[in-house]
Design a protein around this motif. Structure first.
Motif, PDB file in Angstrom:
ATOM      1  N   VAL A  78       0.844  -1.200   0.000  1.00 52.67           N
ATOM      2  CA  VAL A  78       0.000   0.000   0.000  1.00 52.67           C
ATOM      3  C   VAL A  78       0.880   1.252   0.000  1.00 52.67           C
ATOM      4  O   VAL A  78       0.703   2.161  -0.810  1.00 52.67           O
ATOM      5  CB  VAL A  78      -0.972   0.010   1.205  1.00 52.67           C
ATOM      6  CG1 VAL A  78      -1.694   1.345   1.301  1.00 52.67           C
ATOM      7  CG2 VAL A  78      -1.982  -1.123   1.089  1.00 52.67           C
ATOM      8  N   ALA A  79       1.877   1.287   0.883  1.00 54.93           N
ATOM      9  CA  ALA A  79       2.765   2.455   0.965  1.00 54.93           C
ATOM     10  C   ALA A  79       3.553   2.624  -0.331  1.00 54.93           C
ATOM     11  O   ALA A  79       3.726   3.738  -0.824  1.00 54.93           O
ATOM     12  CB  ALA A  79       3.709   2.307   2.151  1.00 54.93           C
ATOM     13  N   PHE A  80       4.008   1.486  -0.901  1.00 51.70           N
ATOM     14  CA  PHE A  80       4.753   1.568  -2.161  1.00 51.70           C
ATOM     15  C   PHE A  80       3.885   2.189  -3.260  1.00 51.70           C
ATOM     16  O   PHE A  80       4.344   3.070  -4.000  1.00 51.70           O
ATOM     17  CB  PHE A  80       5.237   0.173  -2.602  1.00 51.70           C
ATOM     18  CG  PHE A  80       5.885   0.184  -3.956  1.00 51.70           C
ATOM     19  CD1 PHE A  80       7.184   0.652  -4.106  1.00 51.70           C
ATOM     20  CD2 PHE A  80       5.187  -0.236  -5.089  1.00 51.70           C
ATOM     21  CE1 PHE A  80       7.776   0.686  -5.370  1.00 51.70           C
ATOM     22  CE2 PHE A  80       5.773  -0.195  -6.348  1.00 51.70           C
ATOM     23  CZ  PHE A  80       7.071   0.262  -6.491  1.00 51.70           C
ATOM     24  N   ALA A  85       6.977   4.572  -0.060  1.00 47.59           N
ATOM     25  CA  ALA A  85       8.023   3.631   0.357  1.00 47.59           C
ATOM     26  C   ALA A  85       8.921   3.297  -0.828  1.00 47.59           C
ATOM     27  O   ALA A  85       8.479   3.320  -1.974  1.00 47.59           O
ATOM     28  CB  ALA A  85       7.385   2.360   0.912  1.00 47.59           C
ATOM     29  N   GLU A  86      10.179   3.011  -0.538  1.00 40.38           N
ATOM     30  CA  GLU A  86      11.164   2.711  -1.576  1.00 40.38           C
ATOM     31  C   GLU A  86      10.892   1.342  -2.204  1.00 40.38           C
ATOM     32  O   GLU A  86      10.341   0.457  -1.554  1.00 40.38           O
ATOM     33  CB  GLU A  86      12.565   2.683  -0.940  1.00 40.38           C
ATOM     34  CG  GLU A  86      13.010   4.008  -0.353  1.00 40.38           C
ATOM     35  CD  GLU A  86      13.230   5.054  -1.430  1.00 40.38           C
ATOM     36  OE1 GLU A  86      13.936   4.742  -2.410  1.00 40.38           O
ATOM     37  OE2 GLU A  86      12.677   6.159  -1.313  1.00 40.38           O
ATOM     38  N   PRO A  87      11.295   1.142  -3.480  1.00 43.59           N
ATOM     39  CA  PRO A  87      11.163  -0.183  -4.092  1.00 43.59           C
ATOM     40  C   PRO A  87      12.118  -1.185  -3.432  1.00 43.59           C
ATOM     41  O   PRO A  87      13.265  -0.842  -3.132  1.00 43.59           O
ATOM     42  CB  PRO A  87      11.556   0.056  -5.555  1.00 43.59           C
ATOM     43  CG  PRO A  87      12.409   1.272  -5.524  1.00 43.59           C
ATOM     44  CD  PRO A  87      11.899   2.117  -4.386  1.00 43.59           C
ATOM     45  N   LYS A  98       7.105   3.403 -11.824  1.00 48.18           N
ATOM     46  CA  LYS A  98       6.670   4.723 -11.348  1.00 48.18           C
ATOM     47  C   LYS A  98       5.545   5.334 -12.181  1.00 48.18           C
ATOM     48  O   LYS A  98       4.709   6.064 -11.668  1.00 48.18           O
ATOM     49  CB  LYS A  98       7.861   5.686 -11.388  1.00 48.18           C
ATOM     50  CG  LYS A  98       8.490   5.941 -10.047  1.00 48.18           C
ATOM     51  CD  LYS A  98       9.631   6.923 -10.250  1.00 48.18           C
ATOM     52  CE  LYS A  98       9.907   7.749  -9.032  1.00 48.18           C
ATOM     53  NZ  LYS A  98      11.128   8.571  -9.202  1.00 48.18           N
ATOM     54  N   THR A  99       5.503   5.030 -13.487  1.00 47.26           N
ATOM     55  CA  THR A  99       4.482   5.604 -14.359  1.00 47.26           C
ATOM     56  C   THR A  99       3.075   5.214 -13.889  1.00 47.26           C
ATOM     57  O   THR A  99       2.104   5.892 -14.197  1.00 47.26           O
ATOM     58  CB  THR A  99       4.659   5.145 -15.819  1.00 47.26           C
ATOM     59  OG1 THR A  99       4.665   3.720 -15.839  1.00 47.26           O
ATOM     60  CG2 THR A  99       5.961   5.657 -16.403  1.00 47.26           C
ATOM     61  N   ASN A 100       2.970   4.105 -13.126  1.00 46.42           N
ATOM     62  CA  ASN A 100       1.654   3.645 -12.676  1.00 46.42           C
ATOM     63  C   ASN A 100       1.135   4.361 -11.447  1.00 46.42           C
ATOM     64  O   ASN A 100      -0.026   4.201 -11.087  1.00 46.42           O
ATOM     65  CB  ASN A 100       1.703   2.151 -12.356  1.00 46.42           C
ATOM     66  CG  ASN A 100       2.064   1.370 -13.583  1.00 46.42           C
ATOM     67  OD1 ASN A 100       1.276   1.284 -14.498  1.00 46.42           O
ATOM     68  ND2 ASN A 100       3.273   0.858 -13.617  1.00 46.42           N
ATOM     69  N   PHE A 101       1.971   5.107 -10.789  1.00 46.85           N
ATOM     70  CA  PHE A 101       1.509   5.782  -9.579  1.00 46.85           C
ATOM     71  C   PHE A 101       0.415   6.795  -9.913  1.00 46.85           C
ATOM     72  O   PHE A 101      -0.411   7.121  -9.070  1.00 46.85           O
ATOM     73  CB  PHE A 101       2.672   6.452  -8.846  1.00 46.85           C
ATOM     74  CG  PHE A 101       3.648   5.467  -8.259  1.00 46.85           C
ATOM     75  CD1 PHE A 101       3.197   4.245  -7.766  1.00 46.85           C
ATOM     76  CD2 PHE A 101       5.002   5.746  -8.185  1.00 46.85           C
ATOM     77  CE1 PHE A 101       4.087   3.323  -7.215  1.00 46.85           C
ATOM     78  CE2 PHE A 101       5.901   4.840  -7.637  1.00 46.85           C
ATOM     79  CZ  PHE A 101       5.447   3.625  -7.153  1.00 46.85           C
ATOM     80  N   ALA A 102       0.395   7.283 -11.164  1.00 48.41           N
ATOM     81  CA  ALA A 102      -0.695   8.169 -11.580  1.00 48.41           C
ATOM     82  C   ALA A 102      -2.033   7.467 -11.388  1.00 48.41           C
ATOM     83  O   ALA A 102      -3.016   8.089 -11.002  1.00 48.41           O
ATOM     84  CB  ALA A 102      -0.509   8.572 -13.039  1.00 48.41           C
ATOM     85  N   ILE A 103      -2.066   6.149 -11.641  1.00 49.49           N
ATOM     86  CA  ILE A 103      -3.307   5.378 -11.457  1.00 49.49           C
ATOM     87  C   ILE A 103      -3.514   5.033  -9.977  1.00 49.49           C
ATOM     88  O   ILE A 103      -4.584   5.264  -9.424  1.00 49.49           O
ATOM     89  CB  ILE A 103      -3.267   4.068 -12.277  1.00 49.49           C
ATOM     90  CG1 ILE A 103      -3.163   4.389 -13.772  1.00 49.49           C
ATOM     91  CG2 ILE A 103      -4.507   3.211 -11.990  1.00 49.49           C
ATOM     92  CD1 ILE A 103      -2.962   3.161 -14.650  1.00 49.49           C
TER      93      ILE A 103
END
Ligand code: HEC
Length: 124
Positions: A78-80, A85-87, A98-103
């Motif tokens: 969840v935090a990632f 949170a770091e990978p 990272k491109t998916n964090f927009a979703i």
């Protein structure tokens, strides 16, 4: 004098409106979040299956590998997914993920939790 009344009226009206929003906004967001399962989010709205398959590395690591490492290291998916949170699985490929964090940042906590549970269910 008239102007002052008008101003008072506007202020009163504006503060009432805000109160109403505070009262009704909260429960609504919680109710809409429950219905969808982690699996549906993973293959549907999240588009995660484009890069993550159950047992095989494609563009991203397999779901089983992610589950194994997160269980071993007791990490928070969840935090990632909130970019808090770091990978810990494959930091060298982090830019692609990272491109998916927009979703995922548009998702509610309940949805992210459902995704996390779905991923962790792959660990043997
Ligand atoms: C464009 C391809 C792509 C998509 C789509 C994608 N991922 Fe990833 N994902 C990757 C790559 C590449 C990595 C490896 C880099 C890393 O570990 O951060 C990764 C890593 C991860 C990790 C491990 C993170 C860590 O600690 O290293 C998780 C959890 C994850 N993805 C979940 C998801 C979820 C959930 C979705 C859908 C909302 C998703 N991914 C969609 C490419 C993708």
């Amino acid at each position: 004098m008239k102007k002052i009344f008008l101003l008072l009226f506007v202020i009163t009206f504006a503060s009432c409106k805000k109160e109403a929003e505070d009262n009704f906004g909260q429960p609504k967001t919680d109710e809409t979040a429950v219905a969808v399962s982690g699996e549906e989010l993973f293959s549907g709205k999240g588009t995660c299956t484009a890069c993550h398959l159950p047992d095989q590395k494609v563009i991203g690591p397999s779901i089983a590998e992610i589950a194994k490492i997160y269980k071993e290291k007791n990490g928070s998916i969840v935090a990632f997914l909130k970019e808090e949170a770091e990978p810990i699985v494959d930091p060298s490929q982090y830019e692609t993920m990272k491109t998916n964090f927009a979703i995922t940042k548009q998702m509610s906590d309940a949805e992210l939790k459902a995704l996390e549970e779905y991923i962790l269910s792959f660990s043997k």
